[in-house]
Enzyme design. Structure first.
Site, PDB file in Angstrom:
ATOM      1  N   LYS A  22       0.829  -1.210   0.000  1.00 31.21           N
ATOM      2  CA  LYS A  22       0.000   0.000   0.000  1.00 31.21           C
ATOM      3  C   LYS A  22       0.863   1.260   0.000  1.00 31.21           C
ATOM      4  CE  LYS A  22      -1.406   1.550   4.086  1.00 31.21           C
ATOM      5  NZ  LYS A  22      -1.305   2.869   4.709  1.00 31.21           N
ATOM      6  N   ASN A  23       1.830   1.308   0.931  1.00 31.79           N
ATOM      7  CA  ASN A  23       2.582   2.549   1.093  1.00 31.79           C
ATOM      8  C   ASN A  23       3.516   2.832  -0.075  1.00 31.79           C
ATOM      9  OD1 ASN A  23       1.229   3.112   3.405  1.00 31.79           O
ATOM     10  ND2 ASN A  23       2.839   2.414   4.800  1.00 31.79           N
ATOM     11  N   ARG A  94      -3.576  11.116   4.770  1.00 29.49           N
ATOM     12  CA  ARG A  94      -2.424  12.023   4.836  1.00 29.49           C
ATOM     13  C   ARG A  94      -1.504  11.901   3.633  1.00 29.49           C
ATOM     14  NH1 ARG A  94      -1.556  14.345   9.303  1.00 29.49           N
ATOM     15  NH2 ARG A  94       0.616  14.589   8.728  1.00 29.49           N
ATOM     16  N   CYS A 118      -4.288  13.359  13.321  1.00 29.92           N
ATOM     17  CA  CYS A 118      -4.198  11.929  13.019  1.00 29.92           C
ATOM     18  C   CYS A 118      -4.176  11.144  14.329  1.00 29.92           C
ATOM     19  CB  CYS A 118      -2.909  11.703  12.235  1.00 29.92           C
ATOM     20  SG  CYS A 118      -2.493  10.004  11.979  1.00 29.92           S
ATOM     21  N   ARG A 123       1.903  14.322  13.401  1.00 32.39           N
ATOM     22  CA  ARG A 123       2.271  14.112  12.005  1.00 32.39           C
ATOM     23  C   ARG A 123       2.223  15.383  11.147  1.00 32.39           C
ATOM     24  NH1 ARG A 123      -0.244   8.784   9.531  1.00 32.39           N
ATOM     25  NH2 ARG A 123       1.637   8.839   8.281  1.00 32.39           N
ATOM     26  N   PRO A 124       3.064  16.355  11.464  1.00 34.99           N
ATOM     27  CA  PRO A 124       3.098  17.553  10.613  1.00 34.99           C
ATOM     28  C   PRO A 124       3.692  17.238   9.238  1.00 34.99           C
ATOM     29  CG  PRO A 124       4.818  17.647  12.289  1.00 34.99           C
ATOM     30  CD  PRO A 124       4.045  16.387  12.547  1.00 34.99           C
ATOM     31  N   VAL A 125       3.609  18.209   8.314  1.00 31.65           N
ATOM     32  CA  VAL A 125       4.198  17.993   6.978  1.00 31.65           C
ATOM     33  C   VAL A 125       5.317  19.009   6.728  1.00 31.65           C
ATOM     34  CG1 VAL A 125       2.178  16.894   5.930  1.00 31.65           C
ATOM     35  CG2 VAL A 125       2.377  19.390   5.886  1.00 31.65           C
ATOM     36  N   ASP A 126       5.852  19.571   7.832  1.00 33.42           N
ATOM     37  CA  ASP A 126       6.876  20.618   7.688  1.00 33.42           C
ATOM     38  C   ASP A 126       8.108  20.164   6.899  1.00 33.42           C
ATOM     39  OD1 ASP A 126       7.222  18.914   9.906  1.00 33.42           O
ATOM     40  OD2 ASP A 126       8.642  20.284  10.829  1.00 33.42           O
ATOM     41  N   LEU A 127       8.463  18.886   7.004  1.00 36.19           N
ATOM     42  CA  LEU A 127       9.662  18.424   6.280  1.00 36.19           C
ATOM     43  C   LEU A 127       9.427  18.361   4.769  1.00 36.19           C
ATOM     44  CD1 LEU A 127      11.134  15.622   8.582  1.00 36.19           C
ATOM     45  CD2 LEU A 127      11.830  18.008   8.369  1.00 36.19           C
ATOM     46  N   ASP A 308       5.064   0.272  11.956  1.00 35.62           N
ATOM     47  CA  ASP A 308       3.808  -0.284  11.426  1.00 35.62           C
ATOM     48  C   ASP A 308       3.572  -1.735  11.852  1.00 35.62           C
ATOM     49  OD1 ASP A 308       3.331   2.128  10.257  1.00 35.62           O
ATOM     50  OD2 ASP A 308       3.848   1.514   8.221  1.00 35.62           O
ATOM     51  N   ILE A 330       8.757   6.486  16.643  1.00 41.58           N
ATOM     52  CA  ILE A 330       8.381   7.207  15.411  1.00 41.58           C
ATOM     53  C   ILE A 330       7.140   8.085  15.648  1.00 41.58           C
ATOM     54  CG2 ILE A 330       7.802   6.988  12.947  1.00 41.58           C
ATOM     55  CD1 ILE A 330      10.581   5.879  13.563  1.00 41.58           C
ATOM     56  N   ARG A 400      -8.517   0.078   4.656  1.00 42.18           N
ATOM     57  CA  ARG A 400      -7.512   1.008   4.125  1.00 42.18           C
ATOM     58  C   ARG A 400      -6.211   0.278   3.785  1.00 42.18           C
ATOM     59  NH1 ARG A 400      -6.998   6.557   7.316  1.00 42.18           N
ATOM     60  NH2 ARG A 400      -5.597   6.796   5.544  1.00 42.18           N
TER      61      ARG A 400
HETATM   62  C1  EPZ Z   1       4.917   6.591   6.211  1.00 40.45           C
HETATM   63  O1  EPZ Z   1       4.255   7.716   6.763  1.00 40.45           O
HETATM   64  C2  EPZ Z   1       3.872   5.505   6.131  1.00 40.45           C
HETATM   65  N1  EPZ Z   1       2.777   5.945   5.297  1.00 40.45           N
HETATM   66  C3  EPZ Z   1       3.386   5.159   7.532  1.00 40.45           C
HETATM   67  O2  EPZ Z   1       2.496   4.071   7.423  1.00 40.45           O
HETATM   68  C4  EPZ Z   1       4.574   4.730   8.397  1.00 40.45           C
HETATM   69  O3  EPZ Z   1       4.144   4.499   9.707  1.00 40.45           O
HETATM   70  C5  EPZ Z   1       5.638   5.836   8.395  1.00 40.45           C
HETATM   71  O4  EPZ Z   1       6.005   6.172   7.022  1.00 40.45           O
HETATM   72  C6  EPZ Z   1       6.896   5.459   9.142  1.00 40.45           C
HETATM   73  O5  EPZ Z   1       7.451   4.301   8.606  1.00 40.45           O
HETATM   74  C7  EPZ Z   1       2.905   5.962   3.970  1.00 40.45           C
HETATM   75  O6  EPZ Z   1       3.938   5.616   3.416  1.00 40.45           O
HETATM   76  C8  EPZ Z   1       1.735   6.385   3.181  1.00 40.45           C
HETATM   77  P1  EPZ Z   1       7.268   9.783   8.192  1.00 40.45           P
HETATM   78  P2  EPZ Z   1       4.924   9.143   6.725  1.00 40.45           P
HETATM   79  O7  EPZ Z   1       7.236  11.062   7.448  1.00 40.45           O
HETATM   80  O8  EPZ Z   1       5.715   9.284   5.484  1.00 40.45           O
HETATM   81  C9  EPZ Z   1       7.405  13.112  11.621  1.00 40.45           C
HETATM   82  C10 EPZ Z   1       0.582   2.762   8.012  1.00 40.45           C
HETATM   83  O9  EPZ Z   1       0.051   2.263   9.023  1.00 40.45           O
HETATM   84  N2  EPZ Z   1       7.287  14.090  10.522  1.00 40.45           N
HETATM   85  O10 EPZ Z   1       8.413   8.860   7.959  1.00 40.45           O
HETATM   86  O11 EPZ Z   1       3.869  10.128   7.013  1.00 40.45           O
HETATM   87  C11 EPZ Z   1       6.163  12.264  11.797  1.00 40.45           C
HETATM   88  O12 EPZ Z   1       5.187  12.930  12.566  1.00 40.45           O
HETATM   89  C12 EPZ Z   1       1.216   4.123   8.067  1.00 40.45           C
HETATM   90  O13 EPZ Z   1       0.584   2.214   6.904  1.00 40.45           O
HETATM   91  C13 EPZ Z   1       7.404  15.431  10.798  1.00 40.45           C
HETATM   92  O14 EPZ Z   1       7.600  15.848  11.949  1.00 40.45           O
HETATM   93  O15 EPZ Z   1       5.903   9.030   7.972  1.00 40.45           O
HETATM   94  C14 EPZ Z   1       6.735  11.014  12.429  1.00 40.45           C
HETATM   95  O16 EPZ Z   1       6.890  11.252  13.809  1.00 40.45           O
HETATM   96  C15 EPZ Z   1       0.898   4.985   9.195  1.00 40.45           C
HETATM   97  N3  EPZ Z   1       7.306  16.323   9.762  1.00 40.45           N
HETATM   98  C16 EPZ Z   1       8.126  10.885  11.791  1.00 40.45           C
HETATM   99  O17 EPZ Z   1       8.417  12.182  11.272  1.00 40.45           O
HETATM  100  C17 EPZ Z   1       7.102  15.906   8.477  1.00 40.45           C
HETATM  101  O18 EPZ Z   1       7.014  16.759   7.583  1.00 40.45           O
HETATM  102  C18 EPZ Z   1       8.235   9.896  10.634  1.00 40.45           C
HETATM  103  O19 EPZ Z   1       7.160  10.105   9.736  1.00 40.45           O
HETATM  104  C19 EPZ Z   1       7.001  14.530   8.201  1.00 40.45           C
HETATM  105  C20 EPZ Z   1       7.094  13.638   9.255  1.00 40.45           C
END
Ligand code: EPZ
Length: 420
Positions: A22-23, A94, A118, A123-127, A308, A330, A400
């Site tokens: 999926k991811n 997201r 969430c 889970r911000p998107v700042d990065l 996950d 995480i 999902r």
């Molecule tokens: C991906 O989410 C996966 N989703 C998630 O799967 C998975 O848990 C996660 O990676 C970690 O492996 C998809 O690929 C669609 P991250 P993603 O950015 O990309 C913080 C599932 O159950 N962060 O690696 O959103 C964030 O809050 C799901 O299938 C920021 O602070 O995860 C987290 O603490 C849920 N700012 C950490 O980084 C940002 O801009 C890692 O998140 C982005 C992330």
């Protein structure tokens, strides 16, 4: 609303086929925005998140084929007719934020709703935004939307992520493929889903090196073409189902399962006493009636233990011999399954970011409620090992991320039904 009833304590035997990830798919589909030609994906799982991404891409003008009777999907983006990703779609998922980078790279402008809260963390998107700004985008946050422009196109740059993010790495990668010059991503995510995206982008004509390491180099090109790509197998679906015979006892083979994508998890499962072997078609799990041993786990970015699979592993460790500590590094709020497992007789204490699980002999079926995708499936797993009936509500979360979950588990002998 549908519910799932599981009657526990049946040992499980047989085979399960593992679907496409999926991811990985949720990042591959927006990549179609980068080319005017058709992107064909095979091994696509039939999941509601995939449909949500389809609806979002269609709203931007892509023509996307139906996934109903096949695992193949074609995505064609001859012209982008709309560059606004609406809140009504983005709030559902997201991963919608992944259209921002490609839209910007292709059109020089994009307006994407901020995803909002969430269940598993802030889970911000700042990065994502940090990376796109480095690439030269002008960003403005207005009315809950990110308004992004890059009138003269994006430009290659050096992006050093302060911490590892799967999604932000994917956003930066896609945007950089069409930027002028070279982009270097430092502290990039090494997840197999990122590697799969790079493999596909390369088939589309992108010039990328270093995927699977923490430094990825992208040489921008002026145009990308169409491609055909088979989505990598779902390591999280694999890990989830591997825990079913581990909990109930039995012997199950997972067709298409790849240990190399799940090494840290497999090592931990073996540490509990479960036997894993690689077969010509995948991987198999054998468990006799012996009680498993408690273990400690810490969730980390790949190649560490995946967040996950933390909830599902907790379901197994509820009946281990001894005390297990599960540290979640995480997401800050990813223990919502613990109170539900406690309702089934588990002994779990949450101490900050760590769940301390003291193994009990036997879980007992109870009505429980799912809060997110992985929490839901952990309750099914717990139900498979519990005495009596477990009734799980809010199972729409499962749709999902788990294709045919009831059918797959029934196929190996589980007593499980979905009811209206
Ligand atoms: C991906 O989410 C996966 N989703 C998630 O799967 C998975 O848990 C996660 O990676 C970690 O492996 C998809 O690929 C669609 P991250 P993603 O950015 O990309 C913080 C599932 O159950 N962060 O690696 O959103 C964030 O809050 C799901 O299938 C920021 O602070 O995860 C987290 O603490 C849920 N700012 C950490 O980084 C940002 O801009 C890692 O998140 C982005 C992330």
């Amino acid at each position: 609303m549908d519910q799932i009833i599981v009657t526990g304590m049946k040992s499980l035997h047989g085979r399960i086929s593992i679907a496409g990830a999926k991811n990985a798919c949720l990042a591959l589909m927006p990549a179609a925005l980068l080319s005017e030609e058709t992107l064909t994906l095979t091994n696509v799982p039939k999941l509601s998140d995939i449909v949500t991404m389809q609806v979002l891409l269609e709203s931007l003008g892509l023509s996307v084929s139906d996934l109903k009777d096949t695992d193949k999907i074609t995505l064609t983006s001859r012209t982008v007719t709309n560059y606004v990703a609406d809140y009504e779609i983005v709030r559902k998922m997201r991963a919608s934020i992944l259209v921002l980078g490609p839209l910007l790279a292709r059109e020089g402008r994009a307006v994407v709703s901020l995803p909002g809260g969430c269940a598993i963390g802030a889970r911000p998107v700042d990065l994502h935004l940090f990376a796109l700004e480095k690439l030269g985008a002008k960003l403005e946050l207005r009315d809950g939307y990110v308004h992004a422009t890059a009138r003269n196109g994006l430009a290659g740059c050096y992006i050093d992520f302060p911490f590892v993010s799967v999604g932000a790495t994917e956003s930066a990668l896609m945007a950089a493929t069409l930027a002028k010059g070279t982009t270097v991503l430092k502290n990039a995510a090494r997840e197999p889903e990122v590697v799969d995206l790079v493999t596909c982008l390369r088939k589309m004509g992108a010039k990328i090196d270093g995927e699977g390491t923490d430094e990825i180099k992208v040489e921008g090109v002026s145009k990308l073409n169409g491609a055909k790509h088979a989505v990598v197998s779902d390591r999280i679906e694999l890990g989830t189902y591997m825990l079913a015979p581990a909990i109930t006892g039995g012997n199950v083979e997972f067709i298409g399962g790849r240990r190399d994508l799940l090494e840290a998890f497999c090592n931990k499962l073996e540490e509990t006493g479960i036997k894993i072997s690689e077969t010509s078609k995948g991987i198999s799990v054998q468990q006799n009636e012996k009680r498993i041993q408690a273990i400690d786990i810490v969730t980390e970015p790949f190649p560490g233990f995946p967040t996950d699979l933390q909830a599902q592993m907790m379901a197994l460790l509820c009946t281990a011999d001894g005390i297990s500590n599960l540290e979640e590094r995480i997401f800050e709020n990813r223990f919502m399954h613990a109170p539900e497992l406690i309702r089934m007789g588990a002994n779990i204490k949450i101490l900050g970011g760590t769940a301390r699980v003291t193994g009990v002999r036997q879980l007992k079926g109870a009505p429980v409620m799912a809060t997110d995708l992985r929490a839901s499936v952990s309750l099914i797993l717990a139900g498979l090992g519990a005495k009596g009936e477990t009734l799980i509500s809010r199972v729409y979360h499962l749709d999902r991320g788990y294709e045919k979950v009831v059918r797959k588990l029934k196929g190996i002998g589980a007593k499980i039904e979905r009811i209206k």
